[in-house]
Design a protein around this motif. Structure first.
Motif, PDB file in Angstrom:
ATOM      1  N   ALA A   1       0.828  -1.204   0.000  1.00 44.97           N
ATOM      2  CA  ALA A   1       0.000   0.000   0.000  1.00 44.97           C
ATOM      3  C   ALA A   1       0.866   1.259   0.000  1.00 44.97           C
ATOM      4  O   ALA A   1       0.587   2.225  -0.717  1.00 44.97           O
ATOM      5  N   ILE A   2       1.925   1.240   0.786  1.00 47.34           N
ATOM      6  CA  ILE A   2       2.818   2.396   0.828  1.00 47.34           C
ATOM      7  C   ILE A   2       3.482   2.601  -0.533  1.00 47.34           C
ATOM      8  O   ILE A   2       3.543   3.731  -1.055  1.00 47.34           O
ATOM      9  N   GLY A   3       3.973   1.513  -1.127  1.00 46.58           N
ATOM     10  CA  GLY A   3       4.600   1.621  -2.440  1.00 46.58           C
ATOM     11  C   GLY A   3       3.638   2.114  -3.496  1.00 46.58           C
ATOM     12  O   GLY A   3       3.980   2.957  -4.333  1.00 46.58           O
TER      13      GLY A   3
ATOM     14  N   LEU B   1      -5.560  -0.626   2.565  1.00 42.66           N
ATOM     15  CA  LEU B   1      -5.223  -2.027   2.307  1.00 42.66           C
ATOM     16  C   LEU B   1      -6.255  -2.722   1.434  1.00 42.66           C
ATOM     17  O   LEU B   1      -6.076  -3.877   1.051  1.00 42.66           O
ATOM     18  N   GLY B   2      -7.325  -2.018   1.118  1.00 38.70           N
ATOM     19  CA  GLY B   2      -8.405  -2.637   0.354  1.00 38.70           C
ATOM     20  C   GLY B   2      -8.316  -2.475  -1.148  1.00 38.70           C
ATOM     21  O   GLY B   2      -9.174  -2.980  -1.879  1.00 38.70           O
ATOM     22  N   HIS B   3      -7.289  -1.794  -1.637  1.00 38.38           N
ATOM     23  CA  HIS B   3      -7.165  -1.591  -3.082  1.00 38.38           C
ATOM     24  C   HIS B   3      -6.928  -2.914  -3.800  1.00 38.38           C
ATOM     25  O   HIS B   3      -6.082  -3.718  -3.399  1.00 38.38           O
TER      26      HIS B   3
ATOM     27  N   ALA C   1       6.640  -2.774  -3.061  1.00 40.21           N
ATOM     28  CA  ALA C   1       6.733  -3.065  -1.629  1.00 40.21           C
ATOM     29  C   ALA C   1       8.156  -3.392  -1.219  1.00 40.21           C
ATOM     30  O   ALA C   1       8.643  -2.929  -0.178  1.00 40.21           O
ATOM     31  N   SER C   2       8.820  -4.191  -2.022  1.00 39.46           N
ATOM     32  CA  SER C   2      10.187  -4.590  -1.693  1.00 39.46           C
ATOM     33  C   SER C   2      11.125  -3.385  -1.663  1.00 39.46           C
ATOM     34  O   SER C   2      12.081  -3.345  -0.876  1.00 39.46           O
TER      35      SER C   2
END
Length: 207
Positions: free
Chosen positions: A37-39, A67-69, A81-82
């Motif tokens: 989500a952050i990425g 978080l629901g996307h 994310a990584s």
């Protein structure tokens, strides 16, 4: 009861975590979604994913609704994310979020890369789920092709190896097996067999 499940990408830990949570009627958190989500937010805003200050600011304002996307499960989101997960600012901002979730009654199953080592080091059950890079690349390739994606196995394998190196080599809470974690290698197991093996590990710990 807290069950910590760690392991590299495409090893099967997410599916196992969901089934274990359902079996034991525990809450479940896919901690990888936090970083995805952050990425995703940073990419959508045109922010530099390699900027730890910007990434930390996004992490501190993350809303559970983020978080629901639907697109957080894709390969692109995994790569994003990584990249953001290497920043200590991001990880420190999310530690409290994850620990608070783990403490919710009646317990929780959390899956990620540093649950048993950094987030919940006192978890009653720790499982390190793994599989060879080749098997994981084949699974991911087959999954994407089943969705109509034209992907190359060798490229997926290279990306998985790059992610493994990045996740294991980061300075803050790297991907590694906790000393007291049970190893579950799913290379030669289907999901039902892997689930049975995970249940056996949990029951042995509870006994």
């Amino acid at each position: 009861m807290i069950i910590a499940i760690d392991g590299p990408a495409a090893a099967g830990k997410g599916t196992l975590a969901l089934r274990l949570a359902d079996h034991y009627r525990l809450n479940h958190l896919d901690t990888g979604l936090l970083y995805r989500a952050i990425g995703r937010i940073m990419a959508d805003r045109g922010l530099d994913l390699d900027d730890p200050v910007a990434a930390g600011a996004v992490a501190r304002t993350l809303d559970p609704a983020d978080l629901g996307h639907a697109d957080l499960r894709g390969r692109e989101a995994g790569e994003l994310a990584s990249r953001v997960a290497v920043h200590p600012e991001v990880r420190s901002a999310l530690v409290a979020f994850q620990r608070d979730f783990a403490r919710r009654a009646p317990g929780a199953v959390l899956d990620g890369r540093d649950i048993g080592t950094a987030i919940c080091p006192d978890a009653e059950v720790k499982i390190f789920v793994t599989a060879s890079p080749e098997v994981r690349a084949r699974r991911r390739t087959d999954e994407l092709r089943a969705k109509g994606r034209n992907v190359d196995y060798e490229r997926i394998l290279a990306e998985i190896r790059e992610r493994d190196a990045r996740d294991s080599g980061r300075s803050s809470a790297p991907l590694k097996q906790a000393p007291d974690a049970a190893v579950l290698d799913t290379s030669a197991l289907d999901i039902d067999s892997a689930f049975e093996a995970a249940i056996a590990i949990v029951e042995a710990k509870r006994a």
